[in-house]
Design a protein around this motif. Structure first.
Motif, PDB file in Angstrom:
ATOM      1  N   PRO A  25       0.799  -1.229   0.000  1.00  7.31           N
ATOM      2  CA  PRO A  25       0.000   0.000   0.000  1.00  7.31           C
ATOM      3  C   PRO A  25       0.834   1.284   0.000  1.00  7.31           C
ATOM      4  O   PRO A  25       0.439   2.273  -0.617  1.00  7.31           O
ATOM      5  CB  PRO A  25      -0.830  -0.129   1.291  1.00  7.31           C
ATOM      6  N   ARG A  26       1.961   1.283   0.691  1.00 10.07           N
ATOM      7  CA  ARG A  26       2.792   2.487   0.783  1.00 10.07           C
ATOM      8  C   ARG A  26       3.149   3.037  -0.597  1.00 10.07           C
ATOM      9  O   ARG A  26       3.200   4.253  -0.807  1.00 10.07           O
ATOM     10  CB  ARG A  26       4.066   2.172   1.569  1.00 10.07           C
ATOM     11  N   HIS A  27       3.383   2.147  -1.553  1.00 15.42           N
ATOM     12  CA  HIS A  27       3.775   2.564  -2.902  1.00 15.42           C
ATOM     13  C   HIS A  27       2.709   2.258  -3.951  1.00 15.42           C
ATOM     14  O   HIS A  27       2.949   2.489  -5.143  1.00 15.42           O
ATOM     15  CB  HIS A  27       5.092   1.887  -3.290  1.00 15.42           C
ATOM     16  N   GLY A  28       1.575   1.747  -3.529  1.00 15.90           N
ATOM     17  CA  GLY A  28       0.534   1.381  -4.492  1.00 15.90           C
ATOM     18  C   GLY A  28       1.043   0.374  -5.495  1.00 15.90           C
ATOM     19  O   GLY A  28       0.639   0.378  -6.662  1.00 15.90           O
ATOM     20  N   ALA A  29       1.921  -0.530  -5.045  1.00 18.16           N
ATOM     21  CA  ALA A  29       2.591  -1.473  -5.954  1.00 18.16           C
ATOM     22  C   ALA A  29       1.999  -2.876  -5.847  1.00 18.16           C
ATOM     23  O   ALA A  29       1.930  -3.446  -4.748  1.00 18.16           O
ATOM     24  CB  ALA A  29       4.087  -1.517  -5.659  1.00 18.16           C
ATOM     25  N   LEU A  30       1.584  -3.407  -6.981  1.00 13.50           N
ATOM     26  CA  LEU A  30       1.160  -4.799  -7.093  1.00 13.50           C
ATOM     27  C   LEU A  30       2.379  -5.604  -7.548  1.00 13.50           C
ATOM     28  O   LEU A  30       2.956  -5.311  -8.606  1.00 13.50           O
ATOM     29  CB  LEU A  30       0.023  -4.915  -8.101  1.00 13.50           C
ATOM     30  N   ILE A  31       2.773  -6.590  -6.757  1.00 18.30           N
ATOM     31  CA  ILE A  31       4.022  -7.304  -6.992  1.00 18.30           C
ATOM     32  C   ILE A  31       3.698  -8.753  -7.335  1.00 18.30           C
ATOM     33  O   ILE A  31       3.002  -9.442  -6.574  1.00 18.30           O
ATOM     34  CB  ILE A  31       4.930  -7.234  -5.749  1.00 18.30           C
ATOM     35  N   VAL A  32       4.200  -9.214  -8.475  1.00 19.13           N
ATOM     36  CA  VAL A  32       3.949 -10.581  -8.934  1.00 19.13           C
ATOM     37  C   VAL A  32       5.262 -11.192  -9.421  1.00 19.13           C
ATOM     38  O   VAL A  32       6.219 -10.474  -9.724  1.00 19.13           O
ATOM     39  CB  VAL A  32       2.899 -10.621 -10.068  1.00 19.13           C
ATOM     40  N   ALA A  33       5.280 -12.506  -9.513  1.00 19.38           N
ATOM     41  CA  ALA A  33       6.482 -13.197  -9.994  1.00 19.38           C
ATOM     42  C   ALA A  33       6.075 -14.341 -10.909  1.00 19.38           C
ATOM     43  O   ALA A  33       4.997 -14.914 -10.760  1.00 19.38           O
ATOM     44  CB  ALA A  33       7.301 -13.732  -8.819  1.00 19.38           C
ATOM     45  N   ASP A  34       6.927 -14.641 -11.855  1.00 14.57           N
ATOM     46  CA  ASP A  34       6.787 -15.860 -12.670  1.00 14.57           C
ATOM     47  C   ASP A  34       5.441 -15.943 -13.389  1.00 14.57           C
ATOM     48  O   ASP A  34       4.669 -16.876 -13.194  1.00 14.57           O
ATOM     49  CB  ASP A  34       7.020 -17.097 -11.802  1.00 14.57           C
ATOM     50  N   LEU A  35       5.188 -14.971 -14.271  1.00 11.39           N
ATOM     51  CA  LEU A  35       3.977 -15.019 -15.099  1.00 11.39           C
ATOM     52  C   LEU A  35       4.085 -16.098 -16.179  1.00 11.39           C
ATOM     53  O   LEU A  35       3.087 -16.669 -16.591  1.00 11.39           O
ATOM     54  CB  LEU A  35       3.731 -13.666 -15.763  1.00 11.39           C
ATOM     55  N   HIS A  36       5.273 -16.324 -16.689  1.00 10.76           N
ATOM     56  CA  HIS A  36       5.520 -17.305 -17.745  1.00 10.76           C
ATOM     57  C   HIS A  36       4.547 -17.146 -18.912  1.00 10.76           C
ATOM     58  O   HIS A  36       3.952 -18.121 -19.396  1.00 10.76           O
ATOM     59  CB  HIS A  36       5.481 -18.735 -17.189  1.00 10.76           C
ATOM     60  N   LEU A  37       4.386 -15.901 -19.374  1.00 12.37           N
ATOM     61  CA  LEU A  37       3.528 -15.650 -20.530  1.00 12.37           C
ATOM     62  C   LEU A  37       4.030 -16.423 -21.744  1.00 12.37           C
ATOM     63  O   LEU A  37       5.232 -16.605 -21.928  1.00 12.37           O
ATOM     64  CB  LEU A  37       3.493 -14.152 -20.839  1.00 12.37           C
ATOM     65  N   GLU A  38       3.114 -16.860 -22.569  1.00 13.78           N
ATOM     66  CA  GLU A  38       3.394 -17.613 -23.796  1.00 13.78           C
ATOM     67  C   GLU A  38       4.000 -18.991 -23.528  1.00 13.78           C
ATOM     68  O   GLU A  38       4.701 -19.545 -24.371  1.00 13.78           O
ATOM     69  CB  GLU A  38       4.294 -16.805 -24.742  1.00 13.78           C
ATOM     70  N   ARG A 178      13.660 -12.679   4.310  1.00 14.45           N
ATOM     71  CA  ARG A 178      13.399 -13.021   2.913  1.00 14.45           C
ATOM     72  C   ARG A 178      11.948 -13.431   2.714  1.00 14.45           C
ATOM     73  O   ARG A 178      11.343 -14.064   3.577  1.00 14.45           O
ATOM     74  CB  ARG A 178      14.316 -14.157   2.460  1.00 14.45           C
ATOM     75  N   LEU A 179      11.440 -13.091   1.528  1.00 15.95           N
ATOM     76  CA  LEU A 179      10.080 -13.464   1.157  1.00 15.95           C
ATOM     77  C   LEU A 179      10.105 -13.955  -0.285  1.00 15.95           C
ATOM     78  O   LEU A 179      10.603 -13.258  -1.176  1.00 15.95           O
ATOM     79  CB  LEU A 179       9.152 -12.256   1.289  1.00 15.95           C
ATOM     80  N   ILE A 180       9.590 -15.166  -0.511  1.00 15.45           N
ATOM     81  CA  ILE A 180       9.523 -15.746  -1.850  1.00 15.45           C
ATOM     82  C   ILE A 180       8.059 -15.807  -2.269  1.00 15.45           C
ATOM     83  O   ILE A 180       7.229 -16.375  -1.555  1.00 15.45           O
ATOM     84  CB  ILE A 180      10.155 -17.145  -1.889  1.00 15.45           C
ATOM     85  N   LEU A 181       7.742 -15.240  -3.424  1.00 18.56           N
ATOM     86  CA  LEU A 181       6.369 -15.174  -3.904  1.00 18.56           C
ATOM     87  C   LEU A 181       5.982 -16.436  -4.668  1.00 18.56           C
ATOM     88  O   LEU A 181       6.823 -17.069  -5.299  1.00 18.56           O
ATOM     89  CB  LEU A 181       6.186 -13.965  -4.825  1.00 18.56           C
ATOM     90  N   PRO A 182       4.680 -16.776  -4.658  1.00 13.86           N
ATOM     91  CA  PRO A 182       4.208 -17.877  -5.502  1.00 13.86           C
ATOM     92  C   PRO A 182       4.238 -17.466  -6.966  1.00 13.86           C
ATOM     93  O   PRO A 182       4.303 -16.272  -7.291  1.00 13.86           O
ATOM     94  CB  PRO A 182       2.769 -18.086  -5.021  1.00 13.86           C
ATOM     95  N   ALA A 183       4.180 -18.443  -7.848  1.00 15.40           N
ATOM     96  CA  ALA A 183       4.113 -18.145  -9.282  1.00 15.40           C
ATOM     97  C   ALA A 183       2.718 -17.617  -9.618  1.00 15.40           C
ATOM     98  O   ALA A 183       1.714 -18.169  -9.174  1.00 15.40           O
ATOM     99  CB  ALA A 183       4.417 -19.400 -10.087  1.00 15.40           C
ATOM    100  N   PHE A 184       2.665 -16.570 -10.437  1.00 16.35           N
ATOM    101  CA  PHE A 184       1.391 -15.945 -10.787  1.00 16.35           C
ATOM    102  C   PHE A 184       0.790 -16.524 -12.066  1.00 16.35           C
ATOM    103  O   PHE A 184      -0.419 -16.483 -12.272  1.00 16.35           O
ATOM    104  CB  PHE A 184       1.592 -14.437 -10.951  1.00 16.35           C
ATOM    105  N   GLY A 185       1.608 -17.056 -12.948  1.00 15.32           N
ATOM    106  CA  GLY A 185       1.149 -17.500 -14.255  1.00 15.32           C
ATOM    107  C   GLY A 185       0.145 -18.637 -14.194  1.00 15.32           C
ATOM    108  O   GLY A 185       0.182 -19.483 -13.296  1.00 15.32           O
ATOM    109  N   SER A 186      -0.739 -18.678 -15.177  1.00 16.00           N
ATOM    110  CA  SER A 186      -1.817 -19.667 -15.206  1.00 16.00           C
ATOM    111  C   SER A 186      -1.326 -21.076 -15.514  1.00 16.00           C
ATOM    112  O   SER A 186      -2.010 -22.047 -15.167  1.00 16.00           O
ATOM    113  CB  SER A 186      -2.867 -19.253 -16.244  1.00 16.00           C
ATOM    114  N   LEU A 187      -0.178 -21.226 -16.160  1.00 18.98           N
ATOM    115  CA  LEU A 187       0.315 -22.554 -16.523  1.00 18.98           C
ATOM    116  C   LEU A 187       1.573 -22.937 -15.748  1.00 18.98           C
ATOM    117  O   LEU A 187       2.369 -23.732 -16.213  1.00 18.98           O
ATOM    118  CB  LEU A 187       0.612 -22.628 -18.024  1.00 18.98           C
ATOM    119  N   THR A 188       1.748 -22.363 -14.573  1.00 17.04           N
ATOM    120  CA  THR A 188       2.953 -22.643 -13.793  1.00 17.04           C
ATOM    121  C   THR A 188       2.703 -23.758 -12.799  1.00 17.04           C
ATOM    122  O   THR A 188       1.658 -23.813 -12.151  1.00 17.04           O
ATOM    123  CB  THR A 188       3.403 -21.388 -13.027  1.00 17.04           C
TER     124      THR A 188
END
Length: 237
Positions: A25-38, A178-188
């Motif tokens: 919220p402080r920066h209004g930032a949506l943070i994602v990892a590993d979209l693996h588009l295409e 440390r914080l590790i994010l889940p994969a965001f992509g639909s086929l991950t």
């Protein structure tokens, strides 16, 4: 944005989202990892045809979360594209959607081990990593890093036996440093959050966290792990 579970990390409030993303919220930032588009088109090019809808579904969810949170920025922590040749295969409709997204928010592409700097083709800033308020954001956790760090790469998943059946859900993995994010992509796919490859990124015990039913669920992982699933209505411990 409605009230949501949150936790403190490196002295800042973060909101983990059920949609496999993190909001600052402080920066209004949506943070994602590993979209693996295409990713589907990569499989198709290698003789395994898959329905070519994964990129659209991933971008649908990204746009929905950006609207729900009122995000002013989106930070993609690497492997946003499945491979370095994605720019040559990407469907025009997907490229157009990326351009529209970068026109509505400030988008930052962090280079991953799959995509290199492919994301730069559709606008936004490109970097190997960024540091904001003393927290470093990169694709893969780095040995010897002394700053608080947020990363992706490992696609952590929490797997539990509940009422006689196996339940598997993408989750966050983290400790105070440390914080590790889940994969965001639909086929991950995903790696069990207790796997040695993930545990090696933490100095001791760490926690698997996910949002379910409006609550933040947390499970201790590591050498002293126990079956202590905890529901925290507001803040992680």
């Amino acid at each position: 944005m409605p009230a949501a579970p949150h936790f403190d990390f490196a002295g800042h409030h973060f909101v983990p989202l059920a949609g496999r993303a993190l909001f600052w919220p402080r920066h209004g930032a949506l943070i994602v990892a590993d979209l693996h588009l295409e990713k589907a088109s990569w499989y198709a090019a290698h003789g395994q045809p898959l329905p070519p809808y994964d990129s659209h579904d991933t971008l649908d969810r990204l746009a929905r979360l950006a609207a729900e949170t009122g995000a002013r920025a989106i930070w993609c922590l690497g492997d946003s594209f499945h491979d370095r040749a994605a720019a040559e295969r990407i469907a025009p409709a997907v490229a157009e959607r990326l351009l529209r997204q970068t026109g509505s928010v400030r988008l930052t592409w962090i280079a991953g081990n799959h995509d290199g700097l492919a994301g730069g083709a559709w606008g936004g800033a490109v970097a190997d990593e960024i540091e904001v308020d003393g927290i470093v954001f990169r694709h893969q956790s780095m040995d010897g890093e002394t700053r608080p760090e947020v990363s992706g790469h490992f696609h952590p998943k929490l797997r539990l036996q509940l009422r006689g059946r196996l339940v598997s859900r993408p989750c966050f993995a983290g400790d105070a440093q440390r914080l590790i994010l889940p994969a965001f992509g639909s086929l991950t796919g995903g790696l069990d959050v207790g796997d040695e490859a993930i545990a090696a990124n933490f100095a001791g015990d760490y926690r698997a966290m996910l949002v379910a039913g409006g609550k933040l669920l947390s499970l201790r992982c590591g050498a002293h792990a126990a079956d202590d699933v905890t529901a925290m209505p507001r803040r992680a411990r």
